[in-house]
Design a protein around this motif. Sequence first.
Motif, PDB file in Angstrom:
ATOM      1  N   GLY A 212      46.582  42.683  37.165  1.00 33.27           N
ATOM      2  CA  GLY A 212      46.145  41.631  38.487  1.00 33.27           C
ATOM      3  C   GLY A 212      45.897  42.627  39.395  1.00 33.27           C
ATOM      4  N   LEU A 213      46.876  43.658  39.820  1.00 31.89           N
ATOM      5  CA  LEU A 213      46.698  44.394  40.844  1.00 31.89           C
ATOM      6  C   LEU A 213      45.286  45.195  41.019  1.00 31.89           C
ATOM      7  N   PHE A 214      45.080  45.751  39.946  1.00 33.69           N
ATOM      8  CA  PHE A 214      43.996  46.727  40.111  1.00 33.69           C
ATOM      9  C   PHE A 214      42.665  46.410  39.539  1.00 33.69           C
ATOM     10  N   GLY A 215      42.843  45.584  38.283  1.00 33.92           N
ATOM     11  CA  GLY A 215      41.541  44.992  37.739  1.00 33.92           C
ATOM     12  C   GLY A 215      41.001  43.757  38.478  1.00 33.92           C
ATOM     13  N   LEU A 216      41.848  42.691  38.469  1.00 36.96           N
ATOM     14  CA  LEU A 216      41.416  41.247  39.059  1.00 36.96           C
ATOM     15  C   LEU A 216      41.156  41.476  40.558  1.00 36.96           C
ATOM     16  N   SER A 217      42.151  42.241  41.096  1.00 37.55           N
ATOM     17  CA  SER A 217      41.803  41.903  42.591  1.00 37.55           C
ATOM     18  C   SER A 217      40.398  42.718  43.062  1.00 37.55           C
ATOM     19  N   GLU A 218      40.251  43.809  42.352  1.00 45.26           N
ATOM     20  CA  GLU A 218      38.739  44.482  42.660  1.00 45.26           C
ATOM     21  C   GLU A 218      37.836  43.168  42.402  1.00 45.26           C
ATOM     22  N   ILE A 219      37.861  42.747  41.103  1.00 46.64           N
ATOM     23  CA  ILE A 219      36.899  41.739  40.772  1.00 46.64           C
ATOM     24  C   ILE A 219      36.558  40.725  42.035  1.00 46.64           C
ATOM     25  N   MET A 220      37.886  40.133  42.346  1.00 44.70           N
ATOM     26  CA  MET A 220      37.804  39.171  43.364  1.00 44.70           C
ATOM     27  C   MET A 220      37.453  39.566  44.589  1.00 44.70           C
ATOM     28  N   ARG A 221      37.745  40.731  44.970  1.00 38.40           N
ATOM     29  CA  ARG A 221      37.008  41.462  46.142  1.00 38.40           C
ATOM     30  C   ARG A 221      35.395  41.414  46.086  1.00 38.40           C
ATOM     31  N   ASN A 222      34.948  41.756  45.027  1.00 40.83           N
ATOM     32  CA  ASN A 222      33.610  41.932  44.834  1.00 40.83           C
ATOM     33  C   ASN A 222      32.984  40.540  45.049  1.00 40.83           C
ATOM     34  N   LEU A 223      33.712  39.330  44.715  1.00 44.84           N
ATOM     35  CA  LEU A 223      33.018  38.185  44.616  1.00 44.84           C
ATOM     36  C   LEU A 223      32.858  37.681  46.129  1.00 44.84           C
ATOM     37  N   ASP A 224      33.623  38.280  47.197  1.00 44.60           N
ATOM     38  CA  ASP A 224      33.662  37.976  48.359  1.00 44.60           C
ATOM     39  C   ASP A 224      32.424  38.661  49.062  1.00 44.60           C
ATOM     40  N   GLN A 225      31.869  39.890  48.460  1.00 41.57           N
ATOM     41  CA  GLN A 225      30.538  40.215  48.960  1.00 41.57           C
ATOM     42  C   GLN A 225      29.344  39.750  48.404  1.00 41.57           C
ATOM     43  N   SER A 226      28.548  39.189  49.267  1.00 43.22           N
ATOM     44  CA  SER A 226      27.103  38.699  48.817  1.00 43.22           C
ATOM     45  C   SER A 226      26.784  39.480  47.940  1.00 43.22           C
ATOM     46  N   ALA A 227      25.745  39.134  46.904  1.00 41.28           N
ATOM     47  CA  ALA A 227      25.195  39.652  45.553  1.00 41.28           C
ATOM     48  C   ALA A 227      25.138  41.263  45.981  1.00 41.28           C
ATOM     49  N   ILE A 228      25.853  41.913  45.140  1.00 40.91           N
ATOM     50  CA  ILE A 228      25.769  43.285  45.293  1.00 40.91           C
ATOM     51  C   ILE A 228      24.383  43.941  44.729  1.00 40.91           C
TER      52      ILE A 228
END
Lengths: 499, 148
Positions: A212-228
């Motif tokens: 949760g802390l290291f995997g998913l939070s990273e993924i969720m952070r990526n979702l906030d950024q417009s298409a990388i």
Amino acid sequence: MDILSNLAVGFGAAATPLNLGFCLIGVMLGTAIGVLPGIGPIATIAMLLPITYGAPPLGALIMLAGIYYGAQYGGSTTAILVNLPGESSSVVTCLDGYQMARKGRAGAALSIAAVGSLIAGVAGTIVIAGFAPMLARVSDKFLSPEYCALMTFGLVAAVVLAHGSAIKAIAMVFLGLLLGIVGTDVQSGVVRYTFGIPELYDGIDFVPLAIGLFGLSEIMRNLDQSAIERQVRHVVGSLWPTREEVRQAWPAVLRGTGLGTVLGILPGGGAVLSSFASYVLEKRISRTPERFGTGAPEGVAGPESANNAAAQTSFIPLLTLGIPSNPVMALMMGAMMIQGIAPGTAVITDRPELFWGMTASMFIGNLMLIIINLPLIGIWVRMLQVPYRILFPCILVLCCVGSYSAQLSATLVIMLAVFALLGYVFVKLGCEGAPFILGFVLGPLMEENLRRSLVLSGGNPVIFVERPISLALLLASLALIALIVMPRFRRTREQAFQE
Amino acid sequence: MLKVRDQRDFWSGILFMAFGCAGLWFGRNYAIGTAARMGPGYFPMMMSLALLGIGGFILARSLVAGSDTIERIAFWPQLQVLAAILAFGLLIERVGLAVSVAAVILISGFSAQGLRWHELIALALVMAAVCVGLFVHLLGQPIPVWVR
């Protein structure tokens, strides 16, 4: 010749077909997940932890170690090819690696990184083999006060090396320590902070927490950024470096290896610090520092060797003292405990085949990494091109199944959601996960040793400064604290993390 | 009237203080003991007090210094991720692995940019099959595949 016979035992244990298979799977999976942008070794190990449950202890450790350097190598690949560091230790690799790629030398940069890592990995393995038993003997003298002081030093170092605000990092350590003691108190039998949930009686399960802390939070952070945008625009080109490149790279490999080996052993040290230090060193001593940042092979060779050497030697404190020196080692410690192995001196004396087998497998794993991954570079490049919108639901599934299978309990999946949310909040608030996870793993140990020390001294805290080793460690911690308070160092630290 | 200058620090301070308070409140019945004979409440109390203190400091500082704001939050996608995980947790023991995996994919990928619905369904079917094959058959984990 003790080392040689011990290593022989290790290679005997590690080179069975089954264990070679585990090593291969670990290295491949680690690279595959580590190549995904934004997912560094910590997230990779957390997500792949469940895969290792079925394996016997040595096999599981070998696979995990393989996942670790596989992930690190994968991180360098993305750094070089798409200028996106998988994690902080490959930030430096972006600087010159990506520039080499832009000049059409991506293949050469990848080979230099791989060969440098191999040399560093071998050197690191030899240092572990020679140094660990020595340190294990020293640690026989360690009693509770020394362990307390050592953990304090490790946690302080984690704070100093955390990105961003130091005061928030300190708070994260305390939060980690607090959550670490959830569960049944060993000494009094009192069940603490469990809210009647049986899954919490043995403490918060490590797997959903880490995922949760290291995997998913990273993924969720990526979702906030417009298409990388992460298209591989540059051809990989020849994997063979030119003679000129080799001439520039090899001294940097050796210097990086030396630097990384030393820095890796220090608590709080490890891959990130050593790659930064190595880059700075290479630039400082170069006769042509202006070439750095425009594709200098030294700028790839030095840091890549340094971070791999450090990755290797940072196993030493964990395997000999039972104290993880960085978040990756905290994960390793969690994984060892899941396998029923208590990290520490006892591993070397009671289970030599485990210790030496793992050490030997690091050597084998590094070799596999280079033999397998350089020819496979095309596959990794193609993986980089899989769109994120398809990747992320798949990663999410892996995280869910992984958490569930940790105890075959749906409660753990709910905990995963809680920690994903918490991790995401931390990311948004600029609170680092690394000091937290170290505190979490050390929580129960810290409490136990603090209690024991104060029982020894009848409640008098003087015991920590009366004993020389403990005093030295505490003074070192104070010195580190003084460093962050000092404005000059603070500026350098901020500068270093900005690059 | 006080003005929040640093949003990230402000909320971090609140978060840490909340954890500190929770630690003290839920730990209020644990015996504290003395330094020489620590009870189960001693260590948690120290940690909670430290969190309260540091949290308070960060909160106070955010009112006088700094200028950080919280970055953009993509609300719906985040909610989808959390909903997908919760759905998996609620479904796994009721309907088994295959359907739960498909649910995670459908919920998290639903209305994702540039992902067409037939692609999504195909992805759900493929991942369900892969997970059953990998975790149940290959790794031999006793996860229920179908529950009726």
